[in-house]
Motif scaffolding. Structure first.
Motif, PDB file in Angstrom:
ATOM      1  N   PRO A 131      39.702  21.653  -4.662  1.00 32.11           N
ATOM      2  CA  PRO A 131      39.381  20.788  -5.800  1.00 32.11           C
ATOM      3  C   PRO A 131      40.214  19.520  -5.866  1.00 32.11           C
ATOM      4  N   SER A 132      39.568  18.455  -6.300  1.00 39.50           N
ATOM      5  CA  SER A 132      40.232  17.194  -6.614  1.00 39.50           C
ATOM      6  C   SER A 132      40.370  17.136  -8.127  1.00 39.50           C
ATOM      7  N   LEU A 133      41.595  17.229  -8.608  1.00 39.77           N
ATOM      8  CA  LEU A 133      41.816  17.355 -10.045  1.00 39.77           C
ATOM      9  C   LEU A 133      41.697  16.013 -10.752  1.00 39.77           C
ATOM     10  N   MET A 134      41.108  16.035 -11.949  1.00 35.99           N
ATOM     11  CA  MET A 134      41.010  14.852 -12.799  1.00 35.99           C
ATOM     12  C   MET A 134      41.928  15.062 -13.993  1.00 35.99           C
ATOM     13  N   LEU A 135      43.026  14.286 -14.025  1.00 34.95           N
ATOM     14  CA  LEU A 135      44.048  14.485 -15.055  1.00 34.95           C
ATOM     15  C   LEU A 135      44.343  13.220 -15.848  1.00 34.95           C
ATOM     16  N   GLU A 136      43.513  12.189 -15.700  1.00 38.86           N
ATOM     17  CA  GLU A 136      43.838  10.883 -16.269  1.00 38.86           C
ATOM     18  C   GLU A 136      43.386  10.711 -17.713  1.00 38.86           C
ATOM     19  N   TYR A 137      42.659  11.683 -18.255  1.00 43.05           N
ATOM     20  CA  TYR A 137      42.113  11.519 -19.599  1.00 43.05           C
ATOM     21  C   TYR A 137      42.678  12.560 -20.544  1.00 43.05           C
ATOM     22  N   GLY A 138      42.761  12.165 -21.827  1.00 43.23           N
ATOM     23  CA  GLY A 138      43.128  13.112 -22.876  1.00 43.23           C
ATOM     24  C   GLY A 138      44.537  13.657 -22.760  1.00 43.23           C
ATOM     25  N   GLY A 139      45.403  12.961 -22.033  1.00 48.23           N
ATOM     26  CA  GLY A 139      46.784  13.399 -21.928  1.00 48.23           C
ATOM     27  C   GLY A 139      46.999  14.631 -21.088  1.00 48.23           C
ATOM     28  N   LEU A 140      46.026  14.974 -20.247  1.00 49.82           N
ATOM     29  CA  LEU A 140      46.168  16.186 -19.442  1.00 49.82           C
ATOM     30  C   LEU A 140      47.364  16.127 -18.503  1.00 49.82           C
ATOM     31  N   LYS A 141      47.612  14.942 -17.926  1.00 49.25           N
ATOM     32  CA  LYS A 141      48.707  14.846 -16.957  1.00 49.25           C
ATOM     33  C   LYS A 141      50.067  15.089 -17.610  1.00 49.25           C
ATOM     34  N   ASN A 142      50.100  14.999 -18.947  1.00 46.27           N
ATOM     35  CA  ASN A 142      51.356  15.248 -19.649  1.00 46.27           C
ATOM     36  C   ASN A 142      51.596  16.726 -19.914  1.00 46.27           C
ATOM     37  N   ILE A 179      43.358  24.450 -10.392  1.00 47.48           N
ATOM     38  CA  ILE A 179      42.291  24.400 -11.396  1.00 47.48           C
ATOM     39  C   ILE A 179      42.548  25.346 -12.561  1.00 47.48           C
ATOM     40  N   ARG A 180      43.220  26.481 -12.310  1.00 52.58           N
ATOM     41  CA  ARG A 180      43.478  27.413 -13.417  1.00 52.58           C
ATOM     42  C   ARG A 180      44.394  26.778 -14.455  1.00 52.58           C
ATOM     43  N   GLU A 181      45.422  26.060 -13.996  1.00 52.20           N
ATOM     44  CA  GLU A 181      46.340  25.407 -14.932  1.00 52.20           C
ATOM     45  C   GLU A 181      45.632  24.292 -15.710  1.00 52.20           C
ATOM     46  N   VAL A 182      44.734  23.560 -15.020  1.00 53.79           N
ATOM     47  CA  VAL A 182      43.965  22.524 -15.706  1.00 53.79           C
ATOM     48  C   VAL A 182      43.048  23.159 -16.742  1.00 53.79           C
ATOM     49  N   PHE A 183      42.359  24.217 -16.349  1.00 52.77           N
ATOM     50  CA  PHE A 183      41.474  24.954 -17.264  1.00 52.77           C
ATOM     51  C   PHE A 183      42.241  25.408 -18.497  1.00 52.77           C
ATOM     52  N   GLU A 184      43.405  26.004 -18.301  1.00 53.04           N
ATOM     53  CA  GLU A 184      44.190  26.507 -19.432  1.00 53.04           C
ATOM     54  C   GLU A 184      44.673  25.377 -20.318  1.00 53.04           C
ATOM     55  N   ALA A 185      45.032  24.239 -19.703  1.00 52.21           N
ATOM     56  CA  ALA A 185      45.479  23.089 -20.491  1.00 52.21           C
ATOM     57  C   ALA A 185      44.341  22.520 -21.329  1.00 52.21           C
ATOM     58  N   VAL A 186      43.146  22.427 -20.731  1.00 50.42           N
ATOM     59  CA  VAL A 186      41.984  21.937 -21.472  1.00 50.42           C
ATOM     60  C   VAL A 186      41.687  22.857 -22.656  1.00 50.42           C
TER      61      VAL A 186
END
Length: 345
Positions: A195-206, A214-221
């Motif tokens: 996967p190519s992660l998209m973290l530039e919106y909604g403060g996800l990268k913070n 992807i699991r960490e991104v999913f949990e953060a969302v």
């Protein structure tokens, strides 16, 4: 054809359990559809009786304003199948009746990326392309490989490519000219093994740690959405009620000069303004009256506390749009689809 209604088609059924605003209006005829065979039988009967056909999924992007004449179909066709696989991608077909969030969970558990940013969006898989759902920099059109549909004009199944669907910001041909032609029966997604992660919106990268998957991104969302948005099972709502308006550069700079804290994102030569911020600045966050209101944590969300009918919510929508237009010169557009015969105000 025998003029007998199929046994799974009911009459005069309340749609309150089938829309997340929980407005209580009736369907003239009603059926839960679990297979293409049932769909064929239901549509053939409705055509014979000259009835209109309305298809619903999870009812989460819907604003009922009155009783619905004709036949209302609730799409419950399920199933998840891997169709093809390469070194980098997997093609997965999801039945249109699958719950969208549960499908995202399945993909994450399989280690397949591309839709993890779309976690916790309410509704079904079949409704996702209609609205071209999106969140945190990702839209479902980016992952769609093909869409299988049932053509109401000739009772056949067809497969459509994404290019045929005219996807736009919360838009598609399914929402416009195809609204009375096709019923989506399944959606095939092109999911990523690397996967190519998209973290530039909604403060996800913070909130997503370095080296995350992807699991960490999913949990953060999920964490961010739960902190800002009400659960429709607890407070009746349809999620984001207004689209983020897109304006030209001149309009953006004029508003920015007057409101330096304006929240906006550059997009295709224009600027997408945060509708929630506009509503908040207009003083609507936390507003409550006549059984409806604006969610206290997110001014983009309208909620129904205890109304059975939509009149008060429609009036609240009108007042919010009027105030934002007066203050900012920007016209808001409703995101949920309006359905049903209008009731007396």
């Amino acid at each position: 054809m025998i003029d007998d209604r199929p046994e799974f088609i009911q009459q005069h059924i309340s749609l309150q359990p089938y829309n997340t605003f929980r407005f209580d209006y009736q369907a003239e005829y009603f059926a839960l559809i679990e297979s293409v065979e049932q769909l064929v039988d239901a549509v053939a009967w409705a055509r014979y009786k000259a009835l209109s056909i309305t298809t619903l999924g999870g009812g989460s992007n819907l604003l009922l304003q009155g009783d619905v004449s004709g036949l209302v179909l609730i799409n419950r066709m399920k199933g998840i199948s891997r169709l093809a696989e390469s070194a980098s991608h997997v093609e997965v077909e999801f039945g249109a009746g699958e719950v969208w969030h549960e499908s995202v969970v399945w993909a994450v558990e399989q280690g397949l990326g591309g839709i993890e940013n779309l976690a916790l969006i309410p509704g079904t898989v079949g409704a996702a392309p209609v609205q071209n759902i999106g969140a945190y920099g990702v839209e479902v059109k980016d992952a769609i490989s093909s869409i299988k549909v049932f053509d109401l004009s000739d009772l056949t199944e067809q497969i459509l490519s994404p290019g045929e669907c005219a996807f736009g910001y919360r838009e598609s041909r399914f929402k416009q000219e195809w609204r009375d032609r096709y019923i989506i029966t399944s959606v095939t997604l092109h999911l990523q093994k690397q996967p190519s992660l998209m973290l530039e919106y909604g403060g996800l990268k913070n909130v997503v740690p370095d080296g995350a998957g992807i699991r960490e991104v999913f949990e953060a969302v999920c964490e961010v959405r739960r902190s800002k948005l009400p659960d429709p099972l607890e407070i009746a709502n349809s999620g984001s009620f207004f689209k983020n308006p897109v304006v030209d550069a001149d309009t953006y700079h004029a508003i920015k000069a007057q409101f330096p804290n304006l929240v906006a994102f550059e997009q295709d030569g224009g600027w997408k303004l945060a509708a929630g911020w506009l509503n908040d600045q207009a003083g609507w966050k936390g507003y409550r009256d006549h059984g409806v209101g604006v969610y206290e944590k997110q001014a983009l969300v309208l909620v129904n506390y205890d109304c059975d009918k939509a009149n008060a919510l429609l009036d609240l929508e009108r007042r919010i749009k009027g105030s934002v237009l007066e203050i900012f010169g920007v016209e808001l557009e409703r995101e949920p689809v309006l359905l049903g015969a209008a009731q007396c105000q």
